[in-house]
Enzyme design. Structure first.
Site, short mmCIF file in Angstrom:
data_model
loop_
_atom_site.label_atom_id
_atom_site.label_comp_id
_atom_site.label_asym_id
_atom_site.label_seq_id
_atom_site.Cartn_x
_atom_site.Cartn_y
_atom_site.Cartn_z
N SER A 10 16.00 4.55 9.89
CA SER A 10 15.08 5.70 9.84
C SER A 10 14.65 6.06 11.27
CB SER A 10 13.89 5.37 8.93
OG SER A 10 13.19 6.54 8.60
N ASP A 44 20.20 9.73 0.24
CA ASP A 44 18.97 9.60 1.03
C ASP A 44 18.07 10.82 0.84
OD1 ASP A 44 17.01 9.47 3.01
OD2 ASP A 44 18.33 8.48 4.45
N ASP A 54 31.79 6.52 -12.49
CA ASP A 54 31.10 5.25 -12.30
C ASP A 54 29.59 5.46 -12.12
OD1 ASP A 54 31.20 6.56 -9.92
OD2 ASP A 54 31.87 4.87 -8.72
N ASP A 70 29.94 13.33 -11.12
CA ASP A 70 30.42 11.95 -11.05
C ASP A 70 31.95 11.89 -10.91
OD1 ASP A 70 31.00 9.29 -11.40
OD2 ASP A 70 29.87 9.03 -13.26
N HIS A 75 17.13 5.93 0.97
CA HIS A 75 16.76 5.87 2.38
C HIS A 75 16.68 4.42 2.86
CE1 HIS A 75 15.27 7.28 6.17
NE2 HIS A 75 14.12 6.66 6.03
CA LIG Z 1 31.99 8.85 -9.29
#
Ligand SMILES: [Ca+2]
Length: 531
Positions: free
Chosen positions: A185, A406, A261, A254, A445
């Site tokens: 960060s 993030d 997954d 996905d 993050h």
């Molecule tokens: Ca995937």
């Protein structure tokens, strides 16, 4: 301190070192003698042996259990307005691994990172951390104190680093064999700054989720706050909305990476439109399974990112699809930095660093004129130099990692920086021999998230620096209820992890790192019984 002064100083200090006598930190006298060190602009406030056992860091609620060490507390004043506090912890000689590790900070945190120091020292490192020249997490310290902004921006870490190396040497009788910096960060920003501004400070550097494009990111915070709040200043989005969108995004994207997954390999390839979730006109006003038009629009604006209203050019990338609300806590989504604060995050950069006006109203921000002004006046803050030739020439190594989900530092910006460096350095081949970037699908993050997010970046970096073995992958794991339930390789960008087609998709060994084009050539696969 310039390098020339430092070299002269090193020579001048040899008699002092000789006078110290026994070069062992196990010797309380040797540690206490460090208080007598004379280093320009540095005051060693205290040096004392701390026995093994519980140690209560100043200001902390809980003590931490540590082995015995030599604790040095110091203040650096590279300018008359500077007041940089830092500590150096040195293990006894027989427990020391011969290395130095500087550790980074978070946010605008003006405090020493004791926990990170403890982690480093337990592994045998001599370590150092600084408060970056101020106390507290707000940005008021910058008001009327441009030198303190420089200290925060890059100077404190550098001064801490070069001084700590001398202190470690005087405590142990020899310099550290290798020096590493580890931060995430703001610590990732500090790491980048060291690689760019002081390319010989560290042999190896780890920059996690780096907030190094600091000015533009702050414009992004302004933009996203405005996008997600009404004219009355009230938030448009609830946690429920954000969770709903994250789930819909994963459902929609996905399989884009070729493997169902539950993870999105690269959110830049996901173009989910939140308008798809707008409630039918028949639904009730508080329907939690859909969005209002205003909510969908707000989300879209955060994805799209800040633009210059005059030229239409992007100022800063938007936040990635999948980062909206993937977990219960405020930090596992947009709540902490975008939707829940009462005013835009880090508005203090404008009030206290740039305009020196505590009453400055964020509504008056000019995304054209003020950006140019900020980049001119606050050039000490960002660390976005693309030419890393000096760092490379020193033979030093850099590992950058980030989470593709993030919600604080958009990973697209980190990827864009890596691409820009590769272009400047003459291509990926000429970059990956000293700088590798690993992006973790479904990681938040610095840690956490639905994707595998725990990995040993420092061990990989040390192999690279000390043995010349470059990391061709990092093995990341995901844990639920204290048990590892999935491992996955993180691949050096632009490579991605591809399932080999057999075996569990929860085991890293069943994946290989391949070029991104190769990863999605096959039709999407869903292994039976595995999601
Ligand atoms: Ca995937």
């Amino acid at each position: 301190m310039t390098r020339r002064v430092l070299s002269a100083l090193t020579v001048a200090m040899i008699p002092l070192f000789a006078a110290v006598g026994t070069p062992a930190a196990t010797n309380g006298t040797a540690c206490a003698n460090l208080a007598a060190l004379t280093i320009p602009n540095i005051t060693v406030r205290a040096a004392a042996l701390v026995p093994a056992g519980p140690f209560a860091p100043p200001g902390a609620q809980n003590s931490i259990t540590l082995p015995a060490f030599c604790r040095v507390e110091a203040t650096a004043r590279p300018t008359t307005d500077s007041d940089i506090k830092f500590e150096v912890w040195i293990p006894p000689v027989d427990a020391w691994n011969g290395k130095f590790q500087g550790v980074g900070n978070g946010g605008y945190q003006g405090s020493i990172s004791y926990t990170a120091m403890a982690t480093a020292m337990r592994k045998g490192y001599a370590t150092a951390s600084t408060d970056t020249g101020h106390t507290g997490d707000d940005m008021k310290f910058g008001q009327g104190h441009p030198e303190k902004v420089i200290d925060y921006g890059y100077r404190a870490i550098h001064v801490m680093t070069e001084t700590s190396k001398l202190i470690v040497r005087n405590a142990t009788g020899k310099f550290a064999d290798k020096s590493y910096f580890v931060g995430c960060s703001a610590g990732g920003h500090q790491a980048m700054s060291e690689a760019q501004r002081f390319p010989d400070d560290y042999d190896g550097i780890i920059a996690g989720d780096p907030a190094h494009n600091r000015i533009r990111q702050t414009f992004g915070f302004m933009w996203s706050w405005a996008a997600t709040h009404g004219a009355d200043g009230k938030p448009i989005l609830t946690q429920q909305n954000l969770s709903l969108v994250s789930k819909a995004v994963v459902d929609a994207c996905d399989a884009v990476d070729g493997l169902k997954d539950g993870l999105i390999d690269d959110p830049r390839k996901c173009h989910f439109d939140p308008a798809k979730l707008i409630c039918p006109s028949t639904s009730s006003a508080d329907d939690a399974t859909c969005l209002t038009r205003a909510q969908a629009d707000a989300i879209k604006r955060v994805y799209d990112g800040a633009r210059n209203p005059r030229t239409g050019e992007p100022i800063f990338t938007g936040w990635p699809r999948g980062s909206e609300g993937f977990g219960e806590t405020a930090g596992q989504g947009w709540r902490q930095y975008l939707t829940e604060p009462g005013e835009p995050s880090r508005v203090g950069l404008f009030r206290y660093f740039l305009f020196h006006d505590p009453n400055w109203d964020w509504r008056t921000l000019d995304y054209d004129r003020d950006l140019a002004y900020a980049e001119q006046r606050l050039a000490m803050l960002p660390a976005v130099e693309r030419d890393l030739t000096p760092f490379k020439k020193h033979g030093n190594k850099l590992i950058v990692y980030t989470g593709w989900a993030d919600p604080v530092v958009p990973p697209q910006d980190t990827a864009a920086y890596y691409e820009a460096v590769a272009k400047t350095m003459g291509g990926y081949d000429k970059t990956r021999d000293f700088f590798r970037f690993f992006a973790a699908p479904g990681m938040g993050h610095c840690a956490g998230g639905p994707g595998p997010n725990q990995f040993e970046a420092l061990a990989a970096l040390e192999q690279w620096v000390e043995k010349g073995i470059a990391p061709d992958k990092l093995i990341a794991s995901h844990t639920s209820n204290g048990k590892v339930d999935r491992t996955r390789p993180l691949c050096p960008y632009p490579q991605v992890a591809r399932w080999k087609g057999t075996g569990s998709i929860d085991e890293a060994g069943n994946f290989s790192c391949v070029a991104p084009e190769a990863a999605t050539k096959k039709t999407p696969t869903t292994p039976s019984g595995q999601q």
